[in-house]
Design an enzyme around this catalytic site. Structure first.
Site, PDB file in Angstrom:
ATOM      1  N   ASP A 104      13.965  75.441  18.751  1.00 16.10           N
ATOM      2  CA  ASP A 104      13.970  74.742  20.044  1.00 16.10           C
ATOM      3  C   ASP A 104      12.849  75.270  20.945  1.00 16.10           C
ATOM      4  O   ASP A 104      12.068  74.496  21.533  1.00 16.10           O
ATOM      5  CB  ASP A 104      15.344  74.983  20.691  1.00 16.10           C
ATOM      6  CG  ASP A 104      15.612  74.103  21.894  1.00 16.10           C
ATOM      7  OD1 ASP A 104      14.900  73.094  22.067  1.00 16.10           O
ATOM      8  OD2 ASP A 104      16.552  74.421  22.656  1.00 16.10           O
TER       9      ASP A 104
ATOM     10  N   THR B  21      21.699  77.100  11.725  1.00 16.90           N
ATOM     11  CA  THR B  21      21.705  78.241  10.792  1.00 16.90           C
ATOM     12  C   THR B  21      21.037  79.499  11.346  1.00 16.90           C
ATOM     13  O   THR B  21      20.911  80.497  10.636  1.00 16.90           O
ATOM     14  CB  THR B  21      21.025  77.876   9.460  1.00 16.90           C
ATOM     15  OG1 THR B  21      19.643  77.582   9.719  1.00 16.90           O
ATOM     16  CG2 THR B  21      21.689  76.692   8.805  1.00 16.90           C
TER      17      THR B  21
END
Ligand code: AR6
Length: 228
Positions: free
Chosen positions: A57, A167
């Site tokens: 992100d 993850t």
């Protein structure tokens, strides 16, 4: 590094293997993909604010520039609930031919007192080789992929690159997440012409191995998963 996927050795596997030709695994940074891949949309592993964070992100927000957070603030003022996805333009990433960013918010893998409590459904098996679909987190991660593919169809995406949602910071078990990602990508491509290609972008060779394992053992686990 691009890795070719194993193809079916037997005609009996054709129905399962047809979409494999449209799937690939790439090891690298999703914000610096080789131009030759001609990726026109990337997915982001966002948080519910959609205003940026760490991990993939953070990398996507840095590469796209501040217009991305500003767009999210204006067009998605409520952010995005876990399990859903939102579309934005790609801003600074357009220089690389990327036109769309599809932001999905994956689930946090549940822990209490440092212990995993992901297998919460009564009667669910208790190890990571267990059937998929028995945990709330499985279903939320699956929902992310369903939403991403629906947005990709709506925006006419031709080649979608996907990071391994949940993850990292969110601690979803990687082999399990790879099976969910592959299973849903495979199912989508089986039924839809768009996107034409889906590439799983892994940050390391070790992460890519989880996708290879998921694909190689698909005959064992795909038939046994709990469909959502
Ligand atoms: N390119 C490709 N994959 C990457 C990159 C990259 N540049 N950077 C990391 N990865 P994470 P999450 C891999 O933590 O678990 C953020 O702060 C990484 O190795 O980015 O869904 C958000 O704002 C891992 O396999 O996402 C949220 O708060 C995968 O991307 C939270 O983290 C996902 O790791 C989301 O956590």
């Amino acid at each position: 590094m691009d890795l070719s996927l194993p193809q079916s050795p037997t005609p009996a596997d054709d129905a399962l293997d047809g979409p494999l030709a449209r799937l690939a695994i790439h090891v690298g940074d999703i914000t610096a993909l080789p131009a030759g891949l001609r990726v026109d949309a990337i997915a982001n592993a966002a948080n519910e604010t959609l205003l940026g964070g760490g991990g993939v992100d953070g990398a996507i927000h840095r590469a796209a520039g501040p217009d991305l957070a500003e767009h999210c603030r204006t067009h998605h003022p409520g952010g995005c609930p876990t399990g859903l996805a939102k579309h934005t333009p790609a801003f600074g990433l357009e220089r690389q031919g990327i036109r769309h960013i599809l932001h999905a918010v994956g689930p946090v893998w549940p822990q209490e007192d440092g212990h995993e409590v992901g297998y919460a459904m009564p009667g669910a098996p208790t190890d990571d080789s267990a059937k998929l679909g028995y945990t709330h987190a499985d279903n939320l991660l699956a929902s992310c992929y369903v939403q991403l593919f629906a947005l990709a169809v709506r925006h006419g995406v031709r080649h979608l690159a996907l990071p391994a949602i949940s993850t990292g910071v969110y601690r979803f078990p990687k082999p399990r997440a790879a099976r969910i990602a592959f299973g849903h990508a495979h199912g989508h491509l089986h039924r839809h012409e768009h996107p034409e290609r889906i590439t799983f972008v892994c940050f390391s060779d070790e992460d890519a191995k989880h996708y290879h394992d998921a694909i190689q053992t698909r005959g064992e686990w795909m038939a046994n998963r709990r469909r959502v």
